[in-house]
Design a protein around this motif. Structure first.
Motif, PDB file in Angstrom:
ATOM      1  N   ILE A  73       7.453  -3.635  -6.064  1.00  0.00           N
ATOM      2  CA  ILE A  73       6.176  -2.982  -6.302  1.00  0.00           C
ATOM      3  C   ILE A  73       6.344  -1.491  -6.059  1.00  0.00           C
ATOM      4  O   ILE A  73       7.117  -1.070  -5.205  1.00  0.00           O
ATOM      5  N   GLY A  74       5.617  -0.776  -6.767  1.00  0.00           N
ATOM      6  CA  GLY A  74       5.517   0.624  -6.379  1.00  0.00           C
ATOM      7  C   GLY A  74       6.160   1.595  -7.328  1.00  0.00           C
ATOM      8  O   GLY A  74       6.047   2.786  -7.150  1.00  0.00           O
ATOM      9  N   ARG A  75       6.795   1.134  -8.299  1.00  0.00           N
ATOM     10  CA  ARG A  75       7.318   2.066  -9.287  1.00  0.00           C
ATOM     11  C   ARG A  75       6.371   2.103 -10.460  1.00  0.00           C
ATOM     12  O   ARG A  75       6.028   1.082 -11.020  1.00  0.00           O
ATOM     13  N   VAL A  76       6.014   3.238 -10.831  1.00  0.00           N
ATOM     14  CA  VAL A  76       5.083   3.356 -11.933  1.00  0.00           C
ATOM     15  C   VAL A  76       5.778   4.083 -13.060  1.00  0.00           C
ATOM     16  O   VAL A  76       6.391   5.122 -12.859  1.00  0.00           O
ATOM     17  N   GLY A  77       5.717   3.480 -14.181  1.00  0.00           N
ATOM     18  CA  GLY A  77       6.453   4.076 -15.280  1.00  0.00           C
ATOM     19  C   GLY A  77       5.627   4.968 -16.164  1.00  0.00           C
ATOM     20  O   GLY A  77       6.130   5.615 -17.053  1.00  0.00           O
ATOM     21  N   LYS A  78       4.364   4.987 -15.906  1.00  0.00           N
ATOM     22  CA  LYS A  78       3.520   5.781 -16.795  1.00  0.00           C
ATOM     23  C   LYS A  78       3.875   7.258 -16.682  1.00  0.00           C
ATOM     24  O   LYS A  78       4.197   7.744 -15.602  1.00  0.00           O
ATOM     25  N   PRO A  79       3.825   7.936 -17.788  1.00  0.00           N
ATOM     26  CA  PRO A  79       4.161   9.358 -17.717  1.00  0.00           C
ATOM     27  C   PRO A  79       3.210  10.084 -16.768  1.00  0.00           C
ATOM     28  O   PRO A  79       2.018   9.826 -16.769  1.00  0.00           O
ATOM     29  N   VAL A  80       3.765  10.919 -16.002  1.00  0.00           N
ATOM     30  CA  VAL A  80       2.923  11.679 -15.087  1.00  0.00           C
ATOM     31  C   VAL A  80       3.138  13.146 -15.361  1.00  0.00           C
ATOM     32  O   VAL A  80       4.140  13.546 -15.926  1.00  0.00           O
ATOM     33  N   ARG A  81       2.172  13.897 -14.912  1.00  0.00           N
ATOM     34  CA  ARG A  81       2.286  15.331 -15.170  1.00  0.00           C
ATOM     35  C   ARG A  81       3.434  15.925 -14.377  1.00  0.00           C
ATOM     36  O   ARG A  81       4.164  16.771 -14.818  1.00  0.00           O
ATOM     37  N   ARG A  82       3.506  15.490 -13.189  1.00  0.00           N
ATOM     38  CA  ARG A  82       4.641  16.013 -12.437  1.00  0.00           C
ATOM     39  C   ARG A  82       5.073  15.003 -11.390  1.00  0.00           C
ATOM     40  O   ARG A  82       4.253  14.249 -10.864  1.00  0.00           O
ATOM     41  N   TRP A  83       6.298  15.031 -11.099  1.00  0.00           N
ATOM     42  CA  TRP A  83       6.800  14.185 -10.020  1.00  0.00           C
ATOM     43  C   TRP A  83       6.845  15.038  -8.783  1.00  0.00           C
ATOM     44  O   TRP A  83       7.399  16.123  -8.778  1.00  0.00           O
ATOM     45  N   THR A  84       6.244  14.497  -7.799  1.00  0.00           N
ATOM     46  CA  THR A  84       6.068  15.377  -6.672  1.00  0.00           C
ATOM     47  C   THR A  84       6.921  14.984  -5.499  1.00  0.00           C
ATOM     48  O   THR A  84       7.747  15.736  -5.015  1.00  0.00           O
ATOM     49  N   CYS A  85       6.710  13.775  -5.111  1.00  0.00           N
ATOM     50  CA  CYS A  85       7.299  13.419  -3.836  1.00  0.00           C
ATOM     51  C   CYS A  85       8.270  12.293  -4.052  1.00  0.00           C
ATOM     52  O   CYS A  85       7.902  11.166  -4.306  1.00  0.00           O
ATOM     53  N   SER A  86       9.500  12.651  -3.958  1.00  0.00           N
ATOM     54  CA  SER A  86      10.495  11.685  -4.368  1.00  0.00           C
ATOM     55  C   SER A  86      10.530  10.480  -3.446  1.00  0.00           C
ATOM     56  O   SER A  86      10.710   9.365  -3.867  1.00  0.00           O
ATOM     57  N   HIS A  87      10.349  10.725  -2.189  1.00  0.00           N
ATOM     58  CA  HIS A  87      10.487   9.610  -1.248  1.00  0.00           C
ATOM     59  C   HIS A  87       9.212   8.837  -1.102  1.00  0.00           C
ATOM     60  O   HIS A  87       9.193   7.747  -0.597  1.00  0.00           O
ATOM     61  N   TYR A  88       8.151   9.475  -1.476  1.00  0.00           N
ATOM     62  CA  TYR A  88       6.889   8.818  -1.237  1.00  0.00           C
ATOM     63  C   TYR A  88       6.525   7.993  -2.429  1.00  0.00           C
ATOM     64  O   TYR A  88       5.591   8.256  -3.167  1.00  0.00           O
ATOM     65  N   SER A  89       7.289   6.953  -2.612  1.00  0.00           N
ATOM     66  CA  SER A  89       7.179   6.257  -3.870  1.00  0.00           C
ATOM     67  C   SER A  89       5.903   5.446  -3.994  1.00  0.00           C
ATOM     68  O   SER A  89       5.545   5.038  -5.081  1.00  0.00           O
ATOM     69  N   LEU A  90       5.236   5.218  -2.888  1.00  0.00           N
ATOM     70  CA  LEU A  90       4.027   4.406  -2.985  1.00  0.00           C
ATOM     71  C   LEU A  90       2.859   5.201  -3.522  1.00  0.00           C
ATOM     72  O   LEU A  90       1.900   4.667  -4.009  1.00  0.00           O
ATOM     73  N   HIS A  91       2.961   6.477  -3.381  1.00  0.00           N
ATOM     74  CA  HIS A  91       1.844   7.240  -3.909  1.00  0.00           C
ATOM     75  C   HIS A  91       2.325   8.184  -4.974  1.00  0.00           C
ATOM     76  O   HIS A  91       3.073   9.110  -4.733  1.00  0.00           O
ATOM     77  N   LEU A  92       1.908   7.921  -6.165  1.00  0.00           N
ATOM     78  CA  LEU A  92       2.286   8.808  -7.252  1.00  0.00           C
ATOM     79  C   LEU A  92       1.047   9.128  -8.047  1.00  0.00           C
ATOM     80  O   LEU A  92       0.196   8.269  -8.263  1.00  0.00           O
ATOM     81  N   PRO A  93       0.967  10.285  -8.496  1.00  0.00           N
ATOM     82  CA  PRO A  93      -0.219  10.641  -9.285  1.00  0.00           C
ATOM     83  C   PRO A  93      -0.103  10.080 -10.682  1.00  0.00           C
ATOM     84  O   PRO A  93       0.979  10.048 -11.260  1.00  0.00           O
ATOM     85  N   LEU A  94      -1.215   9.688 -11.162  1.00  0.00           N
ATOM     86  CA  LEU A  94      -1.209   9.182 -12.535  1.00  0.00           C
ATOM     87  C   LEU A  94      -1.698  10.279 -13.461  1.00  0.00           C
ATOM     88  O   LEU A  94      -2.639  10.975 -13.135  1.00  0.00           O
TER      89      LEU A  94
ATOM     90  N   HIS B 260      -8.889   1.150  -2.235  1.00  0.00           N
ATOM     91  CA  HIS B 260      -8.776   1.855  -0.952  1.00  0.00           C
ATOM     92  C   HIS B 260      -7.318   2.117  -0.613  1.00  0.00           C
ATOM     93  O   HIS B 260      -6.992   2.894   0.260  1.00  0.00           O
ATOM     94  N   TRP B 261      -6.426   1.423  -1.353  1.00  0.00           N
ATOM     95  CA  TRP B 261      -4.992   1.608  -1.043  1.00  0.00           C
ATOM     96  C   TRP B 261      -4.584   3.060  -1.252  1.00  0.00           C
ATOM     97  O   TRP B 261      -3.874   3.645  -0.454  1.00  0.00           O
ATOM     98  N   THR B 262      -5.051   3.595  -2.338  1.00  0.00           N
ATOM     99  CA  THR B 262      -4.689   4.975  -2.650  1.00  0.00           C
ATOM    100  C   THR B 262      -5.186   5.906  -1.555  1.00  0.00           C
ATOM    101  O   THR B 262      -4.499   6.848  -1.162  1.00  0.00           O
ATOM    102  N   LEU B 263      -6.393   5.622  -1.101  1.00  0.00           N
ATOM    103  CA  LEU B 263      -6.951   6.453  -0.043  1.00  0.00           C
ATOM    104  C   LEU B 263      -6.045   6.435   1.177  1.00  0.00           C
ATOM    105  O   LEU B 263      -5.742   7.459   1.777  1.00  0.00           O
ATOM    106  N   ARG B 264      -5.588   5.233   1.514  1.00  0.00           N
ATOM    107  CA  ARG B 264      -4.720   5.118   2.683  1.00  0.00           C
ATOM    108  C   ARG B 264      -3.409   5.870   2.460  1.00  0.00           C
ATOM    109  O   ARG B 264      -2.904   6.547   3.346  1.00  0.00           O
ATOM    110  N   ASP B 265      -2.898   5.722   1.254  1.00  0.00           N
ATOM    111  CA  ASP B 265      -1.664   6.436   0.937  1.00  0.00           C
ATOM    112  C   ASP B 265      -1.872   7.940   1.088  1.00  0.00           C
ATOM    113  O   ASP B 265      -1.053   8.642   1.673  1.00  0.00           O
ATOM    114  N   TYR B 266      -2.980   8.372   0.542  1.00  0.00           N
ATOM    115  CA  TYR B 266      -3.239   9.806   0.573  1.00  0.00           C
ATOM    116  C   TYR B 266      -3.417  10.300   2.010  1.00  0.00           C
ATOM    117  O   TYR B 266      -2.882  11.338   2.405  1.00  0.00           O
ATOM    118  N   ALA B 267      -4.124   9.497   2.777  1.00  0.00           N
ATOM    119  CA  ALA B 267      -4.342   9.863   4.178  1.00  0.00           C
ATOM    120  C   ALA B 267      -3.009   9.922   4.916  1.00  0.00           C
ATOM    121  O   ALA B 267      -2.760  10.831   5.712  1.00  0.00           O
TER     122      ALA B 267
END
Lengths: 579, 749
Positions: free
Chosen positions: A558-579, A260-267
């Protein structure tokens, strides 16, 4: 001399009459002009008086141009053309010339002709009945309410509505995408807006189903992004639905496997987006939302996931909101969080994990707070977001940093060094493109995939920073150049250090931490099917001269994800990153 | 709105009327002259006790007619007026009854013989100065003078303009010094005197003196003349007086005052002593003082009755007998068995029903002594469907709720939504099954209020295929494909100001700014007839409660009575000094009431065309009228926000209901007449206890004779409730057959 009696009526000065005569090529003597002016006044009064008759019989209170024209027509005078608009025409003076004129806007015919958004037709005239008074006494409904459904839907719209809702809430992800895309760009769905808003307000009834909640939030996003929709007062309802997803201890949160964390982030991201793009509509709501977030945060009875929501919500509302609400509240909140995190009992494991989440969220929030504050100091002028508070004196940046450091210790320092805007990019502001100051991401940056947060039970897996880093891809400038090896050097060289010299921040003296890691692993949960994840981790500096709080070093970043992502979107919004 | 310029249209009118007259040589004509404007003698024939001046007027008219070789008209006029030796003593023959012919009955009220020029003749350059006073004709020396000048020339006599304020002031001082009981009565003189003195000054080009005079004394006038004073004050040049309606109204009609003999003697003596000829002349020429014997009236009594454009109605004007009773209902055999069954099903009390029904039947059999003869005017015969409807009505009536102060009706509000076009008129059918709206965009829209949809009759080709013998032929003729909740009727070319359903629900009337009244079929939803006659906006139209006839009235100040199958009016009711704003049939269909912007209500006899009542007391244009179901009382509402109650039989004001703050556009009595509902622009519906209002009135012989009623101040006691709408002005009210109150208006967010 103008007597009081004459003053009771509007008068046409003889100069105007002469002017008109001149424009028609006639030269008038003063006497004639005066006589004409008087007669014109009289005829005007007469016409006005007769036009009021048409108003009375049309059962209106407002005299319209149409009434006046009818009066003119019936007295065999040419009607005035071009003033038939229903709206009031602004009558403006030009100060210099004592000239009055009706403001006439230019209409771009080409634009009008080629416009793709065809205006919707007027709703049909209809009669609706309601019982206003029963037996002459009170009534069931509030007195003489007007039925809410003023418009009825055409068959086509109804069909569209059904299809769209079915597609979005249905099983087929492809169909959902198409539906969302259409919702985002369709220009003829204004009439459906209340219905969609109503559907979205159904979040409360599906709080057990993360998937559905997610889809509804996507629907919000599409509606918000549709350039043809005027959300008007419906934006309140949308915001309250979004807030529900951010703050409420959803039924889905009971199962720790549900992300549900992701949901909250997205919201939260959505909330920030709404405030960014529809600021005019929601400006009244800003304070209200701030208050409700504060309330949740200061309520120790609330579960940690609600607190998490409050933190990301504040973060979404901008660094000023964080400064205003989260920062002063931090000392009090810290005690509770600390208690949770210090409890190593097995029964507490889940709560503790939640606590870490909150910790991470706070860290990200204050990180940006500091950055933005530094930026705003280096760039005099209005702040990037938030409403100015006149009655509130902000804490000076160094003092703030000191205090925050006392909470987070070097995790904060490390984040600074490893954060996306590391290297003092925001601080070396003059060279920085201004777009880094945009806090909420643009619509294009909105990730439309969901991300499962990594579990903290991950095994340590040290890997060189670059291999998973997205920073080789074109990305926001703040992310542009980065690798782990160059970091120490950058740190020492960064002009940002100057800002922090007065702080108790030790690194310059003690030397920088030497390692940085990524936490990686496979995510638990059936849905994720063992997706790999990585988290950056840097060991706390053991030689810190000013020892931070005892717990500080225990906590990973917490909150940095090193997995390759398709695109980096939101530089400041480090808690929510697309995988 | 100056009608003056519209020569062409008026010419048409005149032509029309002339041809009518020449075509109809049979002598069944009640009309009396070649011009609709020369209205002087309609009532005259009834009261030949006219003054010498009136006689002279007639002679002048005759001369004019002769000159123009309208010999037939001369004969008719002679006969009507009883001028020649071989005059017919019974000029008004009943065979001229309505519906029998297309002869318009140009008539004026009996008392208003001096309304020398009605608007139409003023408006027509071609119209002769037929009705100008003989002396003026002589003075102006020719018949080709434009009328306005003839009228105005009465002002040519002039005194010293500087003395006007002195004269006025002198009179003012005198009236202030008389005994209290006379002062109120004599104060009535101020306003007409003020107006005429001002106009005289303006006419004689003493602009500055006129302005000074106005400034000095306009403040003394009663507040309810404010509107007229504003118009007057805007007029400061002789040229302005041409074509100004208010001015012409003043000039062409005598302002009527009611003054007791004592007060009048006092005034006369004063003026003669002072030799104040200026004022005396005005009183003689422009005022009609109706002298009565008895106690002078009090200020409140006077205020209650004054306020109209031309003073109060003369007492004579309200003397004619009005048959206000209801017509006997035709006896319809009610299938009692069915009724009982139904009643049993619904209420389970079949036994109580029966005696009730019988008593009702017997009641209606008795002839009301105040009712007109059943055949006084020919009424259409009842069709089978009408009888069925009457039965339905009676059935419904048995379920009617008895209303009273303790049992108020429920109110349903019909809101017109998205009425961007501007809703201007609403009507319900009597059985509340249909609602129609007239709109400012020239459309008429009809909605079905019941689940039954509106259907059109099939086309002629399809109709020929139908088996005409089948039982459900009425059902078969309808085209199911056209079923819809609402229908739009296109045809008018201006806002639709008045709308009225026929009682049998087959027709709909609409009147519009375009000057026509249209008859629409609700079977085919097409326009059947466009009635042309009014050349100016038609503000209102109304069907007779028996169908067939209808009345219309508008800006041309003439109300017209029509029959649906005649393209020309049967009667023309002339006499109002300003626009006719609303029209209404009496429940017995023998009379029509018209309300006007001249702030009077007139009641006209459909049979004779005479004006039988002039009711004054409103202080603003009258926009709504309602008759009580028993036909005895009438209510009227005006822009002043007051509802006045009238006793039709006596021609008296019997109540004043204060409470609304804006124009009252809708009035309706409940089915039994216990409650009056009023709907206003101020977004409220108010309910009034009329039973109490009519009970409280004491009518002794004296008041009945003099008309000097003392109104109780009881508005607050009579007000039963105020019901707010939400930003929706109430423009129509209707009681269903079971006494549920329906209100309608357009929602204006």
């Amino acid at each position: 001399a103008v007597s009081m009696e004459e003053r009771r009526f509007a008068e046409v000065p003889r100069e105007s009459v002469k002017l008109m005569a001149e424009s028609a090529g006639v030269e008038l003597s003063d006497d004639v002009a005066a006589l004409l002016a008087e007669d014109v006044c009289y005829r005007l009064r007469e016409a006005t008086q007769s036009s009021s008759q048409f108003m009375r019989h049309a059962k209106r209170r407002k005299l319209t141009v149409e009434d006046f024209n009818r009066a003119l027509r019936w007295s065999n005078v040419e009607a005035i053309a071009g003033y038939g608009a229903q709206d009031a025409l602004p009558f403006r003076p030009i100060k210099e010339g004592e000239l009055f004129f009706v403001d006439d806007r230019d209409v771009n015919l080409v634009e009008l002709a080629l416009a793709t958004n065809i205006p919707k037709g007027c709703a049909e005239t209809m009669v609706r009945v309601n019982v206003s008074y029963l037996d002459g006494k009170g009534n069931l409904e509030p007195q003489g309410t007007v039925p809410s459904a003023v418009q009825t839907l055409s068959e086509d719209l109804l069909k569209y509505y059904q299809q769209i809702t079915r597609a979005i809430l249905g099983e087929d992800p492809h169909l959902m995408k198409v539906a969302l895309l259409d919702l985002q760009s369709n220009s003829k769905i204004a009439a459906l807006l209340p219905y969609f808003v109503y559907v979205i307000s159904g979040v409360k009834s599906v709080s057990h189903d993360l998937e559905q909640l997610n889809r509804l939030l996507h629907m919000v996003k599409s509606l918000v992004q549709n350039p043809y929709l005027y959300l008007g007062s419906y934006v309140r309802s949308l915001v309250s639905s979004v807030m529900y997803c951010i703050l409420e201890p959803l039924a889905a949160s009971i199962n720790p496997l549900n992300d549900h964390w992701t949901l909250r982030d997205y919201a939260a991201l959505l909330l920030s987006h709404i405030f960014w793009t529809h600021g005019d509509l929601v400006s009244g709501l800003y304070h209200q939302i701030l208050l409700s977030l504060q309330k949740v945060l200061s309520d120790p009875v609330r579960p940690l996931c609600s607190h998490y929501g409050a933190v990301v919500g504040l973060h979404a509302l901008g660094w000023k909101a964080v400064e205003r609400v989260l920062y002063p509240h931090l000392p009090a909140y810290w005690a509770n969080l600390q208690a949770v995190l210090d409890d190593y009992s097995v029964s507490n494991a889940q709560v503790k994990a939640d606590g870490h989440k909150v910790y991470g969220a706070i860290l990200v929030a204050v990180e940006r707070l500091l950055k933005m504050k530094a930026l705003s100091l280096s760039q005099p002028g209005p702040g990037g977001a938030g409403t100015p508070w006149d009655d509130w004196t902000p804490v000076p940046l160094p003092a703030m940093y000191c205090e925050l450091y006392s909470f987070f210790g070097d995790s904060l320092a490390v984040r600074f060094s490893t954060g996306p805007s590391l290297g003092g990019c925001p601080l070396s502001a003059p060279s920085q493109p201004p777009d880094t100051r945009k806090e909420p991401p643009g619509p294009a940056a909105n990730p439309d995939t969901t991300r499962k947060m990594p579990q903290l039970t991950a095994n340590l897996n040290i890997s060189p920073r670059q291999d998973g880093s997205p920073r080789t891809e074109p990305a926001p400038p703040s992310l542009a150049r980065r690798n782990s090896s160059s970091r120490p050097g950058q740190r020492s060289a960064g002009p940002s250090r100057d800002v922090f010299t007065k702080a108790r921040f030790p690194p310059p003296q003690t030397g920088p931490p030497t390692f940085s890691f990524l936490i990686g692993g496979r995510q638990m949960g059936r849905r994720c099917q063992g997706r790999r994840f990585q988290t950056s981790f840097s060991s706390p500096p053991p030689l810190s001269t000013v020892p931070p709080r005892a717990y500080a070093h225990k906590l990973p970043v917490i909150g940095r994800v090193g997995k390759p992502v398709r695109r980096w979107t939101c530089s400041h919004y480090s808690l929510h990153l697309p995988l | 709105m100056a009608a003056v310029q519209d020569g062409q249209l008026n010419m048409e009118v005149e032509k029309d009327i002339k041809t009518e007259i020449t075509n109809d040589g049979s002598g069944n004509i009640n009309a009396n002259s070649s011009s609709p404007g020369s209205t002087s003698s309609g009532g005259k024939s009834k009261s030949p006790a006219g003054s010498g001046e009136d006689q002279q007027t007639l002679l002048a008219v005759l001369q004019f007619l002769k000159r123009n070789k309208l010999t037939e008209s001369v004969d008719i006029l002679r006969r009507e007026a009883g001028l020649s030796a071989d005059a017919d003593d019974s000029p008004v023959s009943d065979s001229a009854g309505a519906g029998s012919g297309g002869v318009p009955n140009v008539s004026a009220d009996g008392g208003d013989a001096n309304s020398l020029l009605s608007r139409v003749s003023i408006a027509t350059p071609f119209a002769p100065p037929a009705t100008a006073p003989p002396k003026v004709v002589a003075a102006s020396g020719g018949e080709d003078q434009p009328d306005v000048n003839v009228v105005l020339s009465a002002y040519s006599q002039q005194g010293d303009p500087v003395l006007y304020p002195l004269y006025y002031n002198g009179l003012k001082k005198f009236i202030e010094s008389v005994l209290d009981c006379h002062r109120a009565e004599l104060s009535q003189v101020f306003y007409p005197l003020f107006v005429h003195m001002y106009l005289e000054l303006v006419y004689n080009n003493h602009e500055n003196e006129a302005k000074q005079f106005f400034e000095k004394f306009s403040g003394d006038q009663e507040c309810y003349y404010e509107e007229d004073l504003r118009i007057l004050s805007s007029m400061s040049k002789k040229e302005h007086m041409k074509g100004n309606e208010t001015m012409l109204d003043f000039r062409t009609s005598k302002f009527v005052l009611r003054i007791s003999r004592d007060s009048y003697q006092l005034l006369k003596r004063h003026l003669q002593e002072r030799q104040n000829n200026q004022i005396w002349n005005i009183i003689q020429e422009h005022l009609y003082i109706d002298i009565f014997d008895g106690m002078p009236r009090s200020k409140s009594q006077i205020d209650a009755m004054s306020g109209s454009l031309a003073g109060e109605g003369k007492r004579d004007a309200n003397k004619a007998k009005v048959f206000y009773g209801l017509l006997k209902e035709p006896e319809i055999e009610v299938p009692l068995d069915d009724e009982d069954e139904e009643a049993e099903n619904e209420e389970g009390k079949p036994k109580k029903k029966k005696p009730k029904k019988d008593s009702m039947g017997s009641k209606s059999k008795k002839q009301d002594p105040n009712a007109p003869q059943q055949t006084r005017i020919p009424l259409p015969e009842l069709k089978d469907s009408d009888k069925l409807d009457k039965i339905m009505n009676m059935k419904e009536a048995t379920k009617k709720i008895r209303l009273g102060p303790d049992n108020l009706p429920s109110i349903c509000f019909y809101s017109f939504l998205n009425a961007y076009q501007g809703l201007t008129a609403v009507d319900f059918t009597d059985d509340s099954s249909l609602i129609a709206g007239g709109f400012a965009d020239s459309t008429v829209r009809v909605w079905s209020v019941t689940p039954k949809k509106l259907r059109r009759v099939k086309s002629a080709a399809d109709l020929s295929n139908i088996d005409k013998e089948s039982d459900d032929v009425l059902e078969r003729i309808m085209d199911e494909k056209t079923a819809s909740e609402s229908k739009i009727l296109y045809g008018h070319s201006g806002p639709v100001y008045g709308i009225s359903f026929s009682p049998d629900r087959n027709y709909l009337l609409s009147s519009s700014e375009d000057g026509t009244v249209r008859l629409w079929s609700l079977q085919t939803f097409t326009c059947l007839v466009g009635y042309k006659g009014h050349n100016y906006p038609v503000w209102d139209t109304q069907f007779s409660p028996y169908g067939y006839y209808f009345i219309s009235g508008g800006h041309d100040r003439v109300a017209r009575l029509w029959a649906t199958d005649h393209y020309q009016p049967l009667r023309m009711f002339a006499g109002h000094l300003a626009d006719i704003t609303c029209t209404l049939f009496h429940p017995n269909s023998n009379y029509v009431a018209t309300g006007s912007a001249d702030r009077t209500i007139r009641l006209w006899d459909v049979l004779t065309g005479n004006c039988v009542r002039i009711l004054t007391g409103h202080k603003g244009p009258i926009h709504s009228l309602a008759f009580s179901p028993n036909g005895k009382f009438m209510a009227s509402g005006a822009t002043d926000g007051r509802v006045l109650l009238w006793d039709v039989g006596h021609g008296l004001m019997v109540g004043e209901l204060k409470g609304h703050t804006d124009t009252i556009y809708a009035l309706k009595f409940s089915r039994d007449g216990e409650i009056l509902a009023s709907g206003s622009m101020d977004n409220t519906v108010k309910l009034w206890d009329t039973l109490k209002a009519f009970d409280d009135v004491e009518l002794d012989d004296f008041t009945a004779a003099t008309g000097h009623i003392h109104l109780p101040e009881n508005s607050q006691e009579l007000l039963l409730g105020t019901y707010m709408t939400k930003s929706t002005p109430v423009i129509h009210l209707h009681f269903t057959r079971r006494n549920l109150l329906l209100a309608a208006g357009a929602y204006n967010p």
